[in-house]
Motif scaffolding. Structure first.
Motif, PDB file in Angstrom:
ATOM      1  N   ALA A 116       0.866  -1.180   0.000  1.00  0.00           N
ATOM      2  CA  ALA A 116       0.000   0.000   0.000  1.00  0.00           C
ATOM      3  C   ALA A 116       0.907   1.236   0.000  1.00  0.00           C
ATOM      4  O   ALA A 116       1.987   1.220   0.583  1.00  0.00           O
ATOM      5  CB  ALA A 116      -0.903   0.006   1.232  1.00  0.00           C
ATOM      6  N   LEU A 117       0.448   2.271  -0.618  1.00  0.00           N
ATOM      7  CA  LEU A 117       1.249   3.478  -0.745  1.00  0.00           C
ATOM      8  C   LEU A 117       0.391   4.701  -0.502  1.00  0.00           C
ATOM      9  O   LEU A 117      -0.702   4.816  -1.044  1.00  0.00           O
ATOM     10  CB  LEU A 117       1.847   3.540  -2.161  1.00  0.00           C
ATOM     11  N   VAL A 118       0.876   5.577   0.356  1.00  0.00           N
ATOM     12  CA  VAL A 118       0.219   6.856   0.583  1.00  0.00           C
ATOM     13  C   VAL A 118       1.251   7.925   0.244  1.00  0.00           C
ATOM     14  O   VAL A 118       2.390   7.866   0.708  1.00  0.00           O
ATOM     15  CB  VAL A 118      -0.235   7.021   2.053  1.00  0.00           C
ATOM     16  N   TYR A 119       0.858   8.869  -0.569  1.00  0.00           N
ATOM     17  CA  TYR A 119       1.788   9.925  -0.942  1.00  0.00           C
ATOM     18  C   TYR A 119       1.027  11.225  -1.142  1.00  0.00           C
ATOM     19  O   TYR A 119      -0.192  11.245  -1.211  1.00  0.00           O
ATOM     20  CB  TYR A 119       2.551   9.573  -2.219  1.00  0.00           C
ATOM     21  N   SER A 120       1.775  12.287  -1.219  1.00  0.00           N
ATOM     22  CA  SER A 120       1.182  13.587  -1.501  1.00  0.00           C
ATOM     23  C   SER A 120       2.186  14.421  -2.277  1.00  0.00           C
ATOM     24  O   SER A 120       3.392  14.307  -2.064  1.00  0.00           O
ATOM     25  CB  SER A 120       0.816  14.302  -0.196  1.00  0.00           C
ATOM     26  N   ARG A 121       1.681  15.240  -3.148  1.00  0.00           N
ATOM     27  CA  ARG A 121       2.532  16.196  -3.854  1.00  0.00           C
ATOM     28  C   ARG A 121       2.524  17.534  -3.118  1.00  0.00           C
ATOM     29  O   ARG A 121       3.134  18.486  -3.555  1.00  0.00           O
ATOM     30  CB  ARG A 121       2.049  16.359  -5.286  1.00  0.00           C
ATOM     31  N   ASN A 122       1.867  17.565  -1.985  1.00  0.00           N
ATOM     32  CA  ASN A 122       1.732  18.776  -1.192  1.00  0.00           C
ATOM     33  C   ASN A 122       2.561  18.616   0.086  1.00  0.00           C
ATOM     34  O   ASN A 122       2.311  17.722   0.894  1.00  0.00           O
ATOM     35  CB  ASN A 122       0.256  18.988  -0.855  1.00  0.00           C
ATOM     36  N   GLU A 123       3.527  19.492   0.305  1.00  0.00           N
ATOM     37  CA  GLU A 123       4.435  19.371   1.443  1.00  0.00           C
ATOM     38  C   GLU A 123       3.736  19.458   2.799  1.00  0.00           C
ATOM     39  O   GLU A 123       4.244  18.937   3.785  1.00  0.00           O
ATOM     40  CB  GLU A 123       5.537  20.428   1.354  1.00  0.00           C
ATOM     41  N   GLU A 124       2.582  20.084   2.862  1.00  0.00           N
ATOM     42  CA  GLU A 124       1.905  20.213   4.160  1.00  0.00           C
ATOM     43  C   GLU A 124       1.458  18.862   4.715  1.00  0.00           C
ATOM     44  O   GLU A 124       1.212  18.729   5.904  1.00  0.00           O
ATOM     45  CB  GLU A 124       0.716  21.175   4.079  1.00  0.00           C
ATOM     46  N   PHE A 125       1.360  17.832   3.882  1.00  0.00           N
ATOM     47  CA  PHE A 125       0.948  16.507   4.334  1.00  0.00           C
ATOM     48  C   PHE A 125       2.141  15.611   4.693  1.00  0.00           C
ATOM     49  O   PHE A 125       1.955  14.504   5.184  1.00  0.00           O
ATOM     50  CB  PHE A 125       0.085  15.816   3.280  1.00  0.00           C
TER      51      PHE A 125
END
Length: 140
Positions: free
Chosen positions: A121-130
């Protein structure tokens, strides 16, 4: 033009009769999607008379229009749960992981050809606040 779900393109699911009279049963499961059918499967050897009912057709609602991903990773939920009620969070995590194991066992025991495979499973964000939220989640 609305596209047709992959799960509905190549598979015909048996239709069952509509109830035309009252019936007697021990357990009624409302919903003939994956959750309802899995519940019925898990109860099938209990000795209770079980009936599954649905307003529509079997597995042709939400179950027919999803990604078919079975996971214990439900977004960024564990850190929040652990911070508020650690015992409930641990139980939630255990039940989710048990469900994954149960699906795998059923598929193997019933020789279900469904292209089941285990993936990370993978969780990612392109937003640094996350970034901190994702790291906190990982550390749980």
């Amino acid at each position: 033009m609305k596209s047709k779900s992959l799960w509905l393109k190549d598979y015909d699911i048996q239709n069952f009769y509509r109830l035309s009279q009252d019936i007697e049963t021990d357990i009624v499961i409302v919903g003939a999607g994956l959750c309802g059918l899995l519940t019925a499967y898990m109860l099938k050897d209990t000795g209770y008379k079980i009936v599954v009912i649905d307003a529509g057709q079997i597995a042709k609602g939400t179950s027919a229009n999803n990604t078919a991903k079975i996971t214990a990773q439900h977004g960024l939920i564990y850190k929040e749960l652990f911070d508020s009620q650690e015992d409930i969070a641990r139980l939630y995590k255990k039940v989710c992981n048990d469900a994954l194991s149960n699906y795998k066992s059923i598929i193997e025991e019933e020789c279900i050809e469904c292209d089941y495979r285990e993936c990370d499973a993978l969780v990612y964000s392109r937003n640094e606040e996350f970034e901190k939220k994702i790291i906190d989640e990982y550390e749980i």
